[in-house]
Design an enzyme around this catalytic site. Structure first.
Site, mmCIF file in Angstrom:
data_model
loop_
_atom_site.group_PDB
_atom_site.id
_atom_site.type_symbol
_atom_site.label_atom_id
_atom_site.label_comp_id
_atom_site.label_asym_id
_atom_site.label_seq_id
_atom_site.Cartn_x
_atom_site.Cartn_y
_atom_site.Cartn_z
ATOM 1 N N GLN A 1 -2.254 8.729 6.268
ATOM 2 C CA GLN A 1 -2.614 9.571 5.116
ATOM 3 C C GLN A 1 -3.674 10.596 5.509
ATOM 4 O O GLN A 1 -4.654 10.260 6.183
ATOM 5 C CB GLN A 1 -3.145 8.671 3.984
ATOM 6 C CG GLN A 1 -3.410 9.410 2.685
ATOM 7 C CD GLN A 1 -3.824 8.441 1.574
ATOM 8 O OE1 GLN A 1 -4.368 7.379 1.830
ATOM 9 N NE2 GLN A 1 -3.547 8.806 0.341
ATOM 10 N N GLY B 1 -6.955 -6.063 2.797
ATOM 11 C CA GLY B 1 -8.155 -6.239 3.615
ATOM 12 C C GLY B 1 -7.973 -7.170 4.794
ATOM 13 O O GLY B 1 -8.879 -7.369 5.585
ATOM 14 N N GLN C 1 -5.702 5.002 -2.960
ATOM 15 C CA GLN C 1 -5.045 3.690 -3.022
ATOM 16 C C GLN C 1 -5.111 3.144 -4.436
ATOM 17 O O GLN C 1 -6.044 3.436 -5.192
ATOM 18 C CB GLN C 1 -5.705 2.688 -2.058
ATOM 19 C CG GLN C 1 -4.989 1.367 -1.939
ATOM 20 C CD GLN C 1 -3.497 1.505 -1.695
ATOM 21 O OE1 GLN C 1 -2.702 1.261 -2.592
ATOM 22 N NE2 GLN C 1 -3.103 1.930 -0.513
ATOM 23 N N ARG D 1 -3.646 3.138 7.976
ATOM 24 C CA ARG D 1 -3.876 1.876 7.256
ATOM 25 C C ARG D 1 -2.669 0.943 7.394
ATOM 26 O O ARG D 1 -1.526 1.376 7.322
ATOM 27 C CB ARG D 1 -4.089 2.137 5.757
ATOM 28 C CG ARG D 1 -5.245 3.064 5.419
ATOM 29 C CD ARG D 1 -5.257 3.350 3.911
ATOM 30 N NE ARG D 1 -6.230 4.370 3.541
ATOM 31 C CZ ARG D 1 -7.492 4.121 3.187
ATOM 32 N NH1 ARG D 1 -7.923 2.885 3.172
ATOM 33 N NH2 ARG D 1 -8.309 5.101 2.868
ATOM 34 N N THR E 1 -7.855 -1.007 8.992
ATOM 35 C CA THR E 1 -7.803 0.387 8.571
ATOM 36 C C THR E 1 -8.654 1.198 9.546
ATOM 37 O O THR E 1 -9.746 0.772 9.938
ATOM 38 C CB THR E 1 -8.358 0.544 7.139
ATOM 39 O OG1 THR E 1 -7.422 -0.038 6.229
ATOM 40 C CG2 THR E 1 -8.548 2.004 6.783
ATOM 41 N N LYS F 1 0.835 -1.210 0.000
ATOM 42 C CA LYS F 1 0.000 0.000 0.000
ATOM 43 C C LYS F 1 0.865 1.254 0.000
ATOM 44 O O LYS F 1 0.639 2.194 -0.781
ATOM 45 C CB LYS F 1 -0.906 -0.042 1.244
ATOM 46 C CG LYS F 1 -2.130 0.818 1.148
ATOM 47 C CD LYS F 1 -3.023 0.606 2.374
ATOM 48 C CE LYS F 1 -3.973 -0.547 2.213
ATOM 49 N NZ LYS F 1 -3.670 -1.738 2.954
ATOM 50 N N HIS G 1 -13.154 -37.439 -25.374
ATOM 51 C CA HIS G 1 -12.759 -38.779 -24.936
ATOM 52 C C HIS G 1 -13.764 -39.436 -23.981
ATOM 53 O O HIS G 1 -14.242 -40.544 -24.219
ATOM 54 C CB HIS G 1 -11.382 -38.731 -24.265
ATOM 55 C CG HIS G 1 -11.031 -40.011 -23.570
ATOM 56 N ND1 HIS G 1 -11.282 -40.210 -22.230
ATOM 57 C CD2 HIS G 1 -10.508 -41.162 -24.036
ATOM 58 C CE1 HIS G 1 -10.900 -41.430 -21.895
ATOM 59 N NE2 HIS G 1 -10.422 -42.015 -22.962
ATOM 60 N N ARG H 1 -3.908 -0.750 -6.299
ATOM 61 C CA ARG H 1 -3.250 -2.052 -6.177
ATOM 62 C C ARG H 1 -3.543 -2.874 -7.427
ATOM 63 O O ARG H 1 -4.535 -2.625 -8.116
ATOM 64 C CB ARG H 1 -3.744 -2.800 -4.931
ATOM 65 C CG ARG H 1 -5.219 -3.118 -4.942
ATOM 66 C CD ARG H 1 -5.641 -3.917 -3.711
ATOM 67 N NE ARG H 1 -5.600 -3.122 -2.511
ATOM 68 C CZ ARG H 1 -6.619 -2.391 -2.047
ATOM 69 N NH1 ARG H 1 -7.763 -2.341 -2.719
ATOM 70 N NH2 ARG H 1 -6.502 -1.710 -0.948
ATOM 71 N N GLU I 1 -8.907 3.023 -5.246
ATOM 72 C CA GLU I 1 -9.874 3.684 -4.372
ATOM 73 C C GLU I 1 -9.777 5.196 -4.610
ATOM 74 O O GLU I 1 -8.677 5.750 -4.638
ATOM 75 C CB GLU I 1 -9.585 3.364 -2.901
ATOM 76 C CG GLU I 1 -9.768 1.890 -2.545
ATOM 77 C CD GLU I 1 -9.371 1.592 -1.109
ATOM 78 O OE1 GLU I 1 -9.456 2.513 -0.263
ATOM 79 O OE2 GLU I 1 -8.949 0.449 -0.843
#
Length: 876
Positions: free
Chosen positions: A181, A130, A307, A115, A134, A22, A830, A309, A295
């Site tokens: 943040q 997750g 964010q 976070r 947070t 992050k 088959h 990722r 995000e």
């Protein structure tokens, strides 16, 4: 000095080990000029210094690494002990002062999001996101310090401990950074995916948005609006009823509020904001070089990114351009082997077949028939061929793609049709002769003569040479194999499905149904794979007479299999019969198209479950009697069909010809794969011999390492090139292979990454039925036996085989099964053909059958209509 604090502008992706996924991503975004609220990272060094002050932590981590991940009670207790201990531990004074100084630098008047950022999270191949905690809208230094400590403790939540344990991460090697943040106080928040997270389309941006803080969406409290954008245009809007929102409180913390009725169904985003977000998302994706899960929030009309990722759930794409639109299907689904393959296995198949058509993605091969489908004949013929010959779901999915305007507006390459006609014309001519002119009874001897000739040619070419010269001979022989099989064997075997379709239409038109056709399929003459199954039955009957051998087989090991037999009464007699079987079929195994899979000659215990299972579920000599009975039933069906048509005239001659072609060409349908596996095994022997030499020279650590190199790389290695880098490359490939094994390959996908499933079948089925393709007629009830690998099978009398897929390596189990259900397959694949030959009901192409059906449940298999019903649980 190792930094305890790093501001966002000091961080980039190279800082992962200090600031976690992050933090590294936020630093990258900040440095690249994206709108990221300011902040700093409390690094992993700070975390390590913090836990180093604890005299107990070392002991607790030892207990954690020894913990059984399935023991949830102990996991919860130990996790709670560690969390409580860390939250009571004092932060060292020097570290505390550094955190406070960083907080004051960014602005102590602001509220903050605190976070967790683990060093193993937000990686392309694993998502820890997750799992740690947070905390939002944190105000004041005391609260900030308290929540940083809580973040550190959250590295040991139950879900985080369990995930690490099950995925092989050492608890000592996963450290935690904390991202601090500045909070944005948004009117709107959401999540932006730069690729569609549902179907994987890389060209579609998908946006979830709602009012207030994004926690309402992330936690599932509210159904967000959904917007989709492609090529700068909004292509989808779904406005949800947003009853609640989460907002920041002035004094700190958050509050959940009910939204007024007029706001609940209001668009969260304007069209302008949707397009701005989509454009921003694509720029972020371009910066990171992979699709992103972002995000965002909007405050006073300004967009902020909080964010980004990687999206870890997307199936990887082949290395081709996404435009113009192309469509691909899974070769593994066609070959009934959907497992990930090692690099050598993939490169061998891409040597046999054209690399421009056989593409690699996620450790699997995908076939690109786009150029054929760009032609009118291709669009007409190929989907029908898929429907009848491979998998009904393939046909539905491919038909959907080729009807799209963006597909239709791209013409075929100039000259494609002309070159295709030139290549296919002689093959089609041979097919026509085999269908209508030549004696079908002679086909088997001609095919087997070619197989013997080709096998001898390959063996002679690989003998008497060594080193790079031998490997180049392997490459040369494989390079010719695909074309040779297509020209020499395909004109025979394709007559089987063609005659099947012609007979099916003829019988429905003349007799009103095609029931007799399924009788005609029984005990086809000369089917090399069915003969293999019968010989397994013979081995089982022999073991019945040798109780000491039976007991030995239950505990036999591959390394001592043959030596151990000589130490038990009757072992020598069994070994003679077993050696005869291996001499003819030892080059085969489950998943045999993958050269790297262990063959029966290498791992003979793979056959033991089939032998013992046959003894449990089939009476002595019953398999041979069933085969003879099947031949009689097929002849009787042919007589009834001929009686209905009359014994003279064109109608009779037409039907008689189709019956003969169907029976005799059906008997050789497995021969091309038999040849392919023979050649693969000869090549494997040569490759393994060269690998052993490289191990002796210290270039490779072990023989099996060669499976993680491509054929080209192996040749270069034998010539002395990049030898010093071989070990690191092998290690990297092994890690990648482990990831590939966790992926589920799609049947059909586009060059944009979209997984296409096609519209579902519209037939009427019982409620809760699992729907697939009817492959072998009959309705039967019995106990389900889930078998994921044939070498682990334990089938008992009257049980129904539930498998992910079947190829010839699974055939030994068919004698024991009462019916068959597979997740992959079609009418002419088959498992379907063998099930019809053995006269057992079969339903194939049932998605997730091995997960939805539980071992031991009573089920009903309806092979007439193509569905499975779960009747009751095994415990009821």
């Amino acid at each position: 000095m190792k930094s305890h604090i790093l501001f966002f502008e000091q961080v980039d992706r190279s800082s992962l080990r200090y600031v976690g996924g992050k933090g590294a991503n936020l630093g990258e975004l900040s440095k690249a000029g994206f709108p990221v609220p300011g902040g700093f990272c409390v690094t992993t060094y700070a975390y390590q210094d913090f836990i180093a002050t604890s005299p107990e932590m070392d002991t607790l981590l030892n207990e954690l690494n020894e913990l059984d991940p399935n023991d949830l009670t102990q996991l919860r207790k130990l996790g709670e002990r560690i969390r409580t201990h860390l939250q009571q531990l004092e932060i060292p004074a020097r570290l505390r002062n550094e955190i406070i100084h960083a907080w004051e630098t960014v602005g102590k008047e602001h509220a903050y999001a605190v976070r967790s950022s683990a060093t193993a999270e937000d990686l392309p191949t694993a998502s820890f996101a997750g799992q740690q905690d947070t905390y939002l809208n944190i105000r004041g230094q005391d609260e900030l310090l308290r929540h940083i400590r809580k973040c550190w403790a959250s590295l040991f939540t139950d879900r985080a401990i369990s995930y690490r344990a099950k995925n092989g991460f050492d608890h000592r090697q996963v450290y935690l950074s904390v991202v601090v943040q500045r909070m944005v106080n948004p009117e709107i928040s959401g999540i932006l995916f730069t690729a569609d997270p549902v179907n994987g389309n890389r060209q579609v941006v998908s946006i979830d948005a709602s009012f207030g803080l994004g926690e309402a969406i992330v936690s599932g409290m509210v159904s967000a609006d959904l917007y989709k954008v492609k090529a700068g245009k909004i292509i989808h809007k779904n406005i949800s009823e947003k009853k609640i929102a989460i907002y920041s409180l002035p004094e700190g913390g958050t509050v959940k509020k009910d939204l007024p009725p007029d706001q609940q169904t209001k668009h969260a985003l304007t069209d302008s904001q949707i397009l701005r977000l989509a454009e921003l998302g694509k720029r972020i994706e371009k910066h990171f070089g992979s699709p992103q899960d972002i995000e965002f929030c909007i405050e006073n009309g300004k967009i902020f990114v909080v964010q980004s990722r990687p999206i870890t759930s997307l199936y990887p794409l082949p290395d081709i351009s996404q435009e113009p639109l192309r469509v691909m299907f899974s070769f593994g689904h066609v070959q009934m082997m959907t497992d990930a393959m090692k690099p050598l296995g993939l490169s061998v198949l891409r040597t046999i077949f054209p690399k421009t058509v056989f593409l690699e993605a996620g450790g699997r091969l995908f076939v690109d028939p786009t150029e054929v489908l760009r032609t009118k004949p291709g669009r007409k013929i190929l989907p029908k061929a898929f429907h009848h010959l491979v998998d009904e779901a393939f046909s539905r999915a491919i038909s959907e793609v080729i009807q799209r305007p963006e597909f239709l507006r791209v013409p075929p390459k100039p000259g494609f049709m002309k070159s295709a006609r030139r290549f296919m014309a002689p093959i089609i001519k041979e097919v026509w002769k085999n269908l209508w002119k030549r004696d079908p009874k002679l086909a088997k001897s001609k095919v087997e003569s070619y197989i013997q000739k080709k096998w001898t040619e390959v063996r002679e070419d690989l003998q008497g040479v060594s080193g790079a010269e031998r490997l180049e001979a392997v490459q040369r022989q494989l390079g010719h194999l695909g074309k040779d099989v297509l020209q020499n064997l395909f004109p025979y075997v394709i007559c089987f499905p063609i005659s099947f379709l012609l007979l099916k239409k003829t019988l429905i038109r003349w007799m009103g149904d095609d029931k007799e056709l399924y009788q005609l399929n029984k005990s086809l003459p000369g089917n090399i794979t069915s003969e293999m199954g019968l010989q397994i039955g013979d081995l089982a009957d022999l073991v019945r007479e040798l109780p000491e051998v039976e007991e030995y087989l239950k505990h036999a090991k591959d390394q001592t299999f043959h030596e151990g037999l000589l130490n038990v009464h009757g072992g020598e007699r069994f070994q003679r019969a077993f050696d005869d079987f291996i001499a003819k079929y030892g080059h085969r195994c489950p998943g045999e198209i993958d050269l790297t899979r262990p063959r029966w000659r290498e791992a003979p215990t793979q056959l033991v479950p089939a032998i013992l299972g046959h003894m449990r579920s089939v009476k002595p000599k019953e398999h041979r009697q069933k085969f003879i009975l099947g031949e009689q039933e097929a002849l009787e069906a042919a007589r009834r069909m001929m009686d209905h048509a009359g014994r003279s005239g064109l109608k009779s001659k037409w039907l008689q010809r189709l019956i003969e072609v169907y029976r005799h060409m059906g008997g050789i349908r497995e021969h091309p794969k038999y040849l392919l596996t023979l050649i693969l095994d000869e090549c494997k022997k040569a490759i393994v011999a060269e690998a052993e030499e490289l191990v002796k020279k210290g270039v490779l650590h072990q023989t099996e390492d060669v499976f993680f190199l491509t054929l080209d790389e192996l040749i270069q290695l034998s010539k002395g090139e990049f030898q010093q880098n071989a070990s690191s490359l092998v290690a990297e490939r092994k890690e990648e292979y482990q990831w590939h094994q966790t992926l589920k390959p799609p049947r059909v996908m586009t060059s944009e990454g979209e997984i296409v499933t096609g519209s579902p079948r519209k037939d009427e089925f019982p409620e809760g039925a699992l729907v697939g393709t009817p492959a072998s007629a009959g309705v039967i009830e019995g106990k389900a036996r889930i078998v994921l690998k044939p070498e682990n099978a334990h089938l008992n009398e009257g049980e129904i085989l539930i498998a992910p897929h079947t190829d010839p390596g699974w055939t030994p189990l068919f004698q024991s099964a009462k019916a068959l259900v597979t997740e992959v397959g079609g009418l002419m694949t088959h498992g379907s053909v063998v099930a019809r030959e053995y006269g057992i009901p079969a339903v194939v192409g049932v998605d997730d059958a091995t997960k939805k059906i539980k071992d031991g449940q009573m089920i009903r298999v309806d092979g007439n209509q193509g569905f499975v019903e779960i009747l009751r649980d095994k415990n009821e």
